[in-house]
Design a protein around this motif. Structure first.
Motif, mmCIF file in Angstrom:
data_model
loop_
_atom_site.group_PDB
_atom_site.id
_atom_site.type_symbol
_atom_site.label_atom_id
_atom_site.label_comp_id
_atom_site.label_asym_id
_atom_site.label_seq_id
_atom_site.Cartn_x
_atom_site.Cartn_y
_atom_site.Cartn_z
ATOM 1 N N CYS A 21 69.164 41.036 61.993
ATOM 2 C CA CYS A 21 69.284 42.204 60.776
ATOM 3 C C CYS A 21 67.767 42.115 60.141
ATOM 4 N N GLU A 22 67.399 43.153 59.757
ATOM 5 C CA GLU A 22 66.262 43.451 59.002
ATOM 6 C C GLU A 22 66.484 43.455 57.637
ATOM 7 N N SER A 23 67.137 42.218 57.009
ATOM 8 C CA SER A 23 67.594 42.276 55.749
ATOM 9 C C SER A 23 67.458 40.797 55.291
ATOM 10 N N ASP A 24 67.766 40.553 53.942
ATOM 11 C CA ASP A 24 67.972 39.312 53.488
ATOM 12 C C ASP A 24 68.899 38.421 54.121
ATOM 13 N N GLU B 228 73.012 28.313 60.197
ATOM 14 C CA GLU B 228 73.108 28.180 61.816
ATOM 15 C C GLU B 228 72.184 27.141 62.312
ATOM 16 N N GLY B 229 71.226 26.717 61.446
ATOM 17 C CA GLY B 229 70.183 25.642 61.942
ATOM 18 C C GLY B 229 69.416 25.893 62.945
ATOM 19 N N MET B 230 69.119 27.010 63.603
ATOM 20 C CA MET B 230 68.607 27.349 64.612
ATOM 21 C C MET B 230 67.931 28.781 64.761
ATOM 22 N N LEU B 231 66.983 29.040 65.644
ATOM 23 C CA LEU B 231 66.416 30.420 65.521
ATOM 24 C C LEU B 231 67.007 31.016 66.891
ATOM 25 N N ALA B 232 67.740 32.079 66.812
ATOM 26 C CA ALA B 232 68.128 32.912 67.867
ATOM 27 C C ALA B 232 67.065 33.711 68.443
ATOM 28 N N GLU B 233 67.357 34.086 69.636
ATOM 29 C CA GLU B 233 66.378 34.907 70.542
ATOM 30 C C GLU B 233 66.141 36.306 69.852
ATOM 31 N N ASP B 234 67.127 36.846 69.399
ATOM 32 C CA ASP B 234 67.090 37.954 68.661
ATOM 33 C C ASP B 234 66.748 38.154 67.241
ATOM 34 N N ALA B 235 66.284 36.886 66.854
ATOM 35 C CA ALA B 235 65.958 36.867 65.365
ATOM 36 C C ALA B 235 64.731 37.869 65.027
ATOM 37 N N LYS B 236 64.815 38.431 63.875
ATOM 38 C CA LYS B 236 63.933 39.313 63.374
ATOM 39 C C LYS B 236 62.948 38.257 62.379
ATOM 40 N N LEU B 237 61.814 37.815 62.974
ATOM 41 C CA LEU B 237 60.987 36.781 62.476
ATOM 42 C C LEU B 237 60.368 37.324 61.249
ATOM 43 N N GLN B 238 59.926 38.490 61.373
ATOM 44 C CA GLN B 238 58.915 39.352 60.185
ATOM 45 C C GLN B 238 59.950 39.345 58.901
ATOM 46 N N ALA B 239 61.379 39.845 59.250
ATOM 47 C CA ALA B 239 62.281 39.886 58.076
ATOM 48 C C ALA B 239 62.397 38.856 57.216
#
Length: 710
Positions: free
Chosen positions: A332-335, A344-355
């Protein structure tokens, strides 16, 4: 009289309330457009007017009020930025977050459907250009056909034009959603919801017409084997979460006092809104336990309360007691994305890094200092080193002195960059920091882990510190980790007996430490220590070793001549990796057990040079020297090949140009075997020739002895 006046007043108030309408606005995301649906009474006039990157919706209802509270709950794109109404009865203002255009149509006479899609609005038609006038063509009707149609009556079909139109519009909209048909909608403008009069058409459409699509046919062909699409939870928008509004501008004690004083209403009833505000204030200020205590006052949990509880548990360092409301929201592109990553303690592949980074920058200073190091470590684990550095720089701007957590995160980023000395220096700094609490032992564990990966050494000071941490934290959650750190540190200091004794006594340390100690033991220990500690491993410990460690131990065992122990480690049923390496160890063990045919069978699928060398040894054991010579010549070991040719008594197969020892011996032997040249008719010349031949023979014999003598 008074009763009549009161009754008239009540009727007038009821009439005015009846005129006020609440229009619920529903939303949804589709491929390429965002859809809004407004439920209105049948026959209501409405107008959708466009503006640049926006639109206005006017509905002819007295005191109409649009309910937009749940609009952004199902929106994942930024096509709709804001939607608001200044006051009841006013137009609904929509502002777009892209270069989009809104189009609308009426569905089932009771729903206004507004679609927002990327595009540019066409300029309006000029008023001075008249619309095209097409000639009207009068069609001649067959009087006989008209008469028959008028006389046609179908009383059994319950004729209804309205029902037919509803069913047809349902099928057309379904086809449009499946992109099977294209709908050319009428231009936006005022229109009436009152149906026009039309011809009488059967209402029971299914009795006469069956509308299908290509997808209906595919369902019968593919059946249950169609893959089920993963149902992802809807995104929580920044406005819906509203984390930035969880605290006011007043000092924290004043806000807490004000909210606590208004928690209870009349008759000691709990004010739910005040409880949520108090919990939000505690969570925003970093007091997770206090926020959870405030939420315990609620009789039933709401989605808003679940989000507050999830954030509070993370800030307080406690585990989730129920479903995670932020699960799957890193896209999601939100807070909501940053809390999904942290919980979750880990970065998902589809994570919105900029958001995620933008949400982190908007956090208050105390939360940035608190969660910044953890977020940087998560990003470093995912390989996002530049993003991790940006987060750490943001933390540095709000910290007066670098904390132990920040230094530890910097060490992890340095290790991910491959800067070993910098990582060790930062971890050592964390260990020496006073008041680091749990950060110091965790930094020591990470430092020992790095030393093990680099096959380095541990200083006596670090070894004593690890032992003290084992005693200090033996009853905590990190007690087992500290014990494992001490055991690995002892093995790196070549204290193998003490490390193995701790492993035997403290089985709770886990098999990770056993695997590391066994590998260091194999690489560094002397033969006596290695055999004494490895041979005494229990079957459970042997089975717990990783494939790489078990193979390394087996290779050293077979090199020392312990075939049975090596064969046991190389034949474990759970091992699937390093198949060729394990087969070579089994072949070496078979050769030690004088089973050459078993060794050849183990190497049947291995074409490597090492396997060829072992095959040659097996054939030598079977005394097939000719085949052994051929194998060594294939892998380029000419010296060994000529040796086995010599043993096979086949000097004709020697490679004369190889320059090997055996080819030189063969050449010298042939020269020595040749008889001397005699000159019987010249006795003096014959004697001189015999003396020269004798001297050459002595030189060749000395050269031959030098070649065969090691």
């Amino acid at each position: 009289m008074i009763r009549a006046i009161l009754l008239a007043g009540a009727l007038s108030v009821a009439a005015s309330l009846a005129q006020a309408r609440d229009v619920t606005v529903r939303s949804g995301e589709h491929d390429g457009y965002t859809r809004l649906v407004f439920q209105i009474p049948s026959g209501t006039e409405w107008v959708l007017s466009r503006k640049k990157n926006g639109a206005r919706l006017s509905v002819e209802l007295d005191e109409v009020s649009f309910d937009t509270a749940s609009v952004f709950q199902r929106l994942t794109q930024a096509r709709l930025a804001t939607i608001s109404q200044s006051e009841p009865g006013a137009t609904l203002e929509m502002q777009f977050g892209c270069d989009c255009v809104a189009s609308a149509f009426l569905y089932k006479e009771t729903m206004i459907v507004v679609d927002i899609a990327p595009g540019k609005a066409l300029p309006p038609l000029s008023a001075d250009i008249p619309p095209p006038a097409l000639p009207k063509v009068q069609k001649e009707k067959n009087p006989l056909l008209v008469k028959n149609l008028q006389q046609l009556e179908l009383p059994l079909l319950n004729l209804s034009t309205r029902r037919y139109e509803d069913q047809l519009s349902n099928l057309l909209l379904r086809g449009a959603d499946r992109e099977i048909v294209d709908l050319h909608l009428a231009p936006v403008g005022p229109r009436s919801s009152t149906p026009r009069s039309g011809p009488v058409i059967p209402s029971d459409l299914n009795a006469n017409i069956n509308v299908t699509s290509v997808l209906d046919g595919l369902n019968e062909l593919l059946g249950p084997s169609l893959p089920q699409l993963e149902k992802r939870p809807p995104c929580i928008s920044t406005a819906d979460l509203g984390f930035a509004t969880w605290a006011g501008a007043a000092p924290f004690p004043e806000q807490v006092a004000s909210l606590r004083s208004s928690l209870f209403q009349e008759f000691d009833r709990i004010d739910t809104k005040q409880v949520l505000k108090l919990a939000k204030l505690y969570a925003y200020s970093g007091f997770g336990a206090e926020a959870l205590q405030a939420l315990d006052l609620l009789e039933k949990q709401t989605p808003d309360a679940d989000r507050i509880a999830a954030i509070s548990r993370y800030l307080d360092g406690t585990s989730m007691s129920g479903p995670n409301p932020f699960a799957g929201l890193q896209r999601c592109e939100s807070d909501a994305a940053i809390w999904a990553v942290l919980i979750e303690g880990m970065l998902a592949e589809d994570a919105k890094l900029q958001a995620i980074e933008q949400s982190f920058v908007r956090l208050p200073d105390h939360l940035r200092r608190h969660i910044g190091p953890t977020l940087a470590e998560i990003l470093a684990d995912a390989g996002k080193l530049e993003a991790a550095r940006r987060v750490l720089r943001s933390v540095d701007r709000v910290e007066t002195d670098a904390s132990a957590g920040t230094t530890q995160a910097e060490a992890k980023v340095a290790a991910a960059e491959g800067d070993g000395p910098k990582s060790e220096a930062l971890l050592s700094k964390v260990i020496e920091t006073s008041g680091a609490e749990l950060k110091a032992p965790l930094a020591l564990a990470r430092l020992i882990e790095k030393r093990w990966l680099d096959r380095g050494s541990v200083s006596p000071k670090e070894l004593d510190l690890a032992a003290s941490y084992v005693v200090e934290f033996r009853r905590t959650d990190i007690g087992a980790q500290m014990l494992q750190t001490q055991i690995v540190a002892l093995s790196l200091s070549n204290e193998f007996d003490q490390a193995m004794d701790l492993l035997q006594a403290q089985d709770a340390a886990g098999f990770g430490a056993l695997d590391r100690v066994a590998l260091i033991l194999t690489e560094r220990a002397d033969d006596a220590t290695f055999l004494r500690r490895v041979v005494t491993l229990t079957p459970r410990q042997q089975q717990a070793l990783s494939t790489d460690t078990a193979l390394a131990v087996a290779e050293r065992l077979v090199a020392l001549g312990f075939a049975n122990a090596a064969l046991e480690l190389a034949s474990r049923p759970q091992d699937k990796a390093r198949r060729s390496g394990r087969a070579r160890v089994r072949a070496q063990a078979a050769l030690l057990q004088r089973r050459p045919h078993q060794a050849i069978l183990e190497l049947s699928d291995d074409p490597s040079d090492a396997a060829q060398s072992l095959r040659g040894q097996a054939m030598q054991m079977t005394e097939d020297y000719g085949a052994t010579a051929d194998l060594f010549r294939e892998i380029g070991q000419v010296e060994e090949a000529d040796r086995y040719v010599w043993l096979a008594d086949r000097p004709d197969r020697l490679d004369e140009e190889s320059g090997s020892k055996f080819s030189a011996i063969h050449q010298t032997t042939q020269v020595l075997s040749a008889p001397p040249n005699r000159i019987p008719e010249k006795p003096l010349a014959d004697a001189q020739s015999l003396l020269e031949d004798s001297a050459q023979t002595r030189e060749r014999i000395l050269d031959l002895l030098a070649k065969v003598t090691p």
